[in-house]
Design a protein around this motif. Structure first.
Motif, mmCIF file in Angstrom:
data_model
loop_
_atom_site.group_PDB
_atom_site.id
_atom_site.type_symbol
_atom_site.label_atom_id
_atom_site.label_comp_id
_atom_site.label_asym_id
_atom_site.label_seq_id
_atom_site.Cartn_x
_atom_site.Cartn_y
_atom_site.Cartn_z
ATOM 1 N N LYS A 1 -3.367 1.826 2.284
ATOM 2 C CA LYS A 1 -2.309 1.854 1.014
ATOM 3 C C LYS A 1 -3.044 1.321 -0.145
ATOM 4 C CE LYS A 1 0.651 -0.557 2.950
ATOM 5 N NZ LYS A 1 0.248 -1.099 4.354
ATOM 6 N N SER A 2 -3.417 -0.040 -0.035
ATOM 7 C CA SER A 2 -4.147 -0.706 -1.111
ATOM 8 C C SER A 2 -5.428 0.064 -1.488
ATOM 9 C CB SER A 2 -4.549 -2.097 -0.543
ATOM 10 O OG SER A 2 -3.435 -2.770 -0.175
ATOM 11 N N THR A 3 -6.150 0.530 -0.637
ATOM 12 C CA THR A 3 -7.287 1.196 -0.998
ATOM 13 C C THR A 3 -6.853 2.688 -2.078
ATOM 14 O OG1 THR A 3 -8.184 0.834 1.089
ATOM 15 C CG2 THR A 3 -9.364 2.409 -0.074
ATOM 16 N N PHE B 1 2.007 -1.249 -8.122
ATOM 17 C CA PHE B 1 2.175 -2.224 -7.522
ATOM 18 C C PHE B 1 1.761 -2.476 -6.050
ATOM 19 C CE2 PHE B 1 5.699 -1.022 -10.263
ATOM 20 C CZ PHE B 1 6.274 -2.062 -10.811
ATOM 21 N N ASP B 2 0.750 -3.540 -5.775
ATOM 22 C CA ASP B 2 0.562 -3.775 -4.467
ATOM 23 C C ASP B 2 1.423 -4.804 -3.531
ATOM 24 O OD1 ASP B 2 -0.691 -3.771 -2.081
ATOM 25 O OD2 ASP B 2 -2.702 -3.859 -2.922
ATOM 26 N N GLU B 3 2.502 -4.387 -3.020
ATOM 27 C CA GLU B 3 3.329 -5.304 -1.962
ATOM 28 C C GLU B 3 3.430 -6.489 -2.945
ATOM 29 O OE1 GLU B 3 2.746 -5.544 1.953
ATOM 30 O OE2 GLU B 3 1.111 -4.085 1.946
ATOM 31 N N PRO B 4 4.018 -6.311 -4.106
ATOM 32 C CA PRO B 4 4.502 -7.331 -5.055
ATOM 33 C C PRO B 4 5.813 -8.279 -4.338
ATOM 34 C CG PRO B 4 5.716 -5.316 -5.716
ATOM 35 C CD PRO B 4 4.926 -4.955 -4.606
HETATM 36 MG MG MG Z 1 -2.765 -3.776 1.558
#
Ligand code: MG
Ligand code: ADP
Lengths: 294, 361
Positions: free
Chosen positions: B44-46, B159-162
């Protein structure tokens, strides 16, 4: 949790710290006491060593001696140059090393090597390179129409010892800067990149301010180094010359005391140096107490 | 304002032997809130960082506002990002943190002040503008990170897991605020999370990711009611969907389970004999007395949650080791060892091909 070792034997702990205490007493407290004492005496007979109590005459002499103030000036120029040069070079190299992906450990190892070289050896190394008659660099310089002879030219002598002393300290600074850089979370840099900052802007607005605790620590360490630990480099390369152009305060203590046999004057100089060390140490400790100041 | 298009995007990290992102296609409409949901490590982050410009795109294209951004620096993509650890500049005040991007863009001082103060008011941060990040609580830091994104007025929010560093209560509260904020600002948003409640409540649409692949992209209810793969079916919903193995019964209309039970299901007879995996959501199981198609279940474990009761049962008729979890009303008092009769409407039985793991429709 604070770990605490307890000893059953009352005397064992003292025995264990005894060597350290002995070293401190013999090589630090005792000579320091001697220096304090000698700084208020004047030797009246060089052969018998008889001395007379003269209050602060030695200091008065010292502060009225233009040669002393020359040495102070030389020392300040030297220390400032060594500190700035070695820290700037180290910071530059650390920033580069932080980016290197391939061969990073080789690069780091090579950069740390100069630190393992004894100061006198480092001095001799640079001496060989710049030796007026046979040194390879002075030869090249002469070819390019810039004769180099630090035995005659005071400015060149100063440049040479600055270079040698700074080179020696780059490794130490490099390690601290690299550790400091690696402690900065990558996401901060990424956030700044998204905020629109280019590499230079990121460095000056994010990285450099966050390195400030490291920078301040190194500033003090480097000044102390340039003031006190460069004796052997000076001794090996210029011996304070030509005409006192590289006669640092530490070197002058040695020169006046052991060569000139002015023990009182030399002791007064070391007392002044002692005061400087104490001041720098206090500054440093104060700072370490409040390490994180952002 | 901009739409985001991801075309056949692939990512392979240097030195890796396999792609981390294995060809993802997705269109995010202008103003849409897309949630990227998946377990930790699925990429996901990638994917988000590829859109942000923090990771190179190995293959494929990312378009923002119709423009291919593969070769653009993050600062030229007109995006703002909120990081999981907030990534606030620790040596700057809250004001300066929010103003940083605006200063770099060279906005006039008065406008910077106006924008930062407006964002601070919106996020209830006005009293804290002079503070350093370390003098703030977790929730306040999170708001500052949001504020820093808002003042920039970007075309896309990432947003990355904010919310994952906040405690449960604050997370619920901030979730609502983020939704409200996004609706008000109408800015296209990509939001990464591993929390399905966040995903279901925030997203206009969800992308459910599984090991670098987008298994399904759809509205939260589509994803819930018509999961495209076994993975999606098992990942969405809590407790997870029950799966039992069987074959399509001759004549259709039911699945013959390994234990002999005929589970009514909406499937035609042409597929008779085909092996299938049947999926039943715990909340669709009901207590039944003598209905045909009901099955006997021996209660193994009861979890009383107040409003609901989760009943774990062994169901011999479904298969030798088959277990089912049923979410029954809180008024049901089941005891361990007791035998219940459970039934499920045939429209609520999901069928999957055990080979491809895809849904059979
Ligand atoms: Mg991640
Ligand atoms: N910089 C990197 N270099 C190599 N592999 C990475 C890097 N970042 C992430 N990965 C790998 O890619 C996979 C997906 O990571 P990530 O996108 O962070 O997952 P998620 O955000 O869904 O938890 C993981 O297996 C992780 O180990």
């Amino acid at each position: 949790m604070h770990k605490r070792v307890t000893f059953d034997n009352r005397w064992l702990p003292y025995l264990l710290v005894a060597p350290q205490i002995a070293v401190t007493v013999v090589f630090f407290l005792w000579p320091a006491g001697q220096a304090l004492q000698q700084s208020v005496y004047r030797v009246t007979n060089v052969f018998t060593g008889a001395a007379r109590f003269v209050w602060f005459d030695n200091f008065e002499h010292l502060f009225n001696d233009s040669l002393y103030w020359d040495s102070v000036q030389v020392t300040f120029v030297f220390s400032a140059a060594v500190t700035v040069l070695s820290m700037a070079a180290a910071l530059f190299l650390a920033v580069m090393a932080d980016r290197v992906v391939k061969g990073a450990s080789l690069y780091k190892t090579l950069l740390v090597w100069p630190y393992a070289v004894a100061p006198a050896v480092a001095g001799v190394l640079w001496l060989f390179l710049f030796q007026p008659a046979v040194g390879i660099i002075s030869y090249e310089l002469a070819q390019m129409g810039q004769p180099f002879n630090f035995r005659v030219d005071g400015t060149q002598a100063m440049l040479l010892v600055i270079l040698a002393a700074a080179w020696k300290q780059v490794s130490y600074n490099f390690l601290f800067f690299l550790a400091g850089l690696q402690a900065i979370p990558k996401s901060l840099i990424e956030a700044a990149a998204i905020d629109g900052a280019g590499p230079a802007k990121r460095f000056w607005t994010i990285v450099f301010p966050l390195l400030s605790p490291t920078t301040f620590f190194l500033l003090v360490v480097n000044i102390v180094y340039a003031f006190f630990d460069t004796f052997s480099i000076i001794h090996a390369v210029t011996a304070g010359g030509p005409a006192g152009a590289t006669n640092m305060l530490v070197y002058k203590v040695y020169n006046d005391g052991f060569i000139g046999l002015d023990l009182g004057g030399s002791a007064a100089q070391s007392v002044v140096l002692m005061a400087i060390v104490v001041t720098l140490t206090v500054v440093q400790f104060r700072f370490i107490e409040r390490r994180v100041h952002y | 304002m901009a739409e985001v298009t991801i075309r056949e995007a692939r990512k392979r990290y240097p030195g890796a032997t396999d792609d981390t992102i294995k060809g993802i296609d997705c269109d995010v409409a202008d103003g849409e809130f897309l949630v990227i949901l998946g377990p930790s490590g699925c990429g996901k982050s990638t994917l988000l960082r590829m859109v942000a410009g923090l990771e190179r795109i190995s293959e494929g294209e990312v378009l923002i506002g119709g423009r291919v951004v593969n070769e653009l620096e993050p600062k030229d993509r007109d995006i703002a990002m909120v990081f999981q650890n907030y990534a606030l500049y620790p040596h700057m005040s809250v004001f300066d943190n929010m103003a940083y991007g605006l200063k770099i863009r060279g906005l006039p001082r008065t406008e910077i002040r106006e924008r930062v103060e407006a964002a601070a008011a919106l996020l209830e941060l006005s009293p804290y503008l002079a503070r350093r990040p370390r003098q703030l609580s977790g929730g306040q830091r999170q708001r500052v990170a949001m504020g820093r994104a808002i003042v920039r007025e970007p075309s896309v929010f990432l947003f990355d897991e904010p919310l994952s560093n906040l405690d449960a209560k604050l997370r619920t509260q901030m979730r609502v605020e983020i939704k409200r904020l996004q609706q008000r600002l109408g800015i296209t948003s990509l939001y990464v999370t591993h929390d399905q409640v966040e995903a279901m409540t925030l997203g206009d649409r969800l992308m459910v990711m599984n090991a670098g692949v987008a298994d399904q992209i759809g509205t939260p209810l589509e994803v819930y009611h018509r999961p495209a793969t076994l993975f999606v079916a098992g990942f969405i919903g809590s407790p997870a969907m029950n799966f039992v193995a069987g074959r399509v019964a001759s004549g259709g209309g039911a699945v013959e389970l390994a234990g002999g039970h005929r589970l009514p299901a909406a499937i035609g007879g042409s597929a008779a004999g085909r092996p299938v995996t049947a999926g039943i959501r715990p909340e669709t199981l009901v207590l039944a007395d003598n209905e045909p198609g009901a099955v006997e279940a021996i209660v193994d474990l009861v979890e009383a949650l107040g409003a609901d009761t989760l009943v774990h049962c062994r169901v011999a008729a479904a298969g030798p080791d088959a277990t089912l979890v049923a979410r029954l009303p809180g008024s049901v008092h089941a005891r361990q060892g007791e035998t219940l009769r459970l039934a499920v409407p045939d429209t609520q039985v999901h069928l999957f091909d055990p080979e491809t793991t895809r849904a059979i429709v």
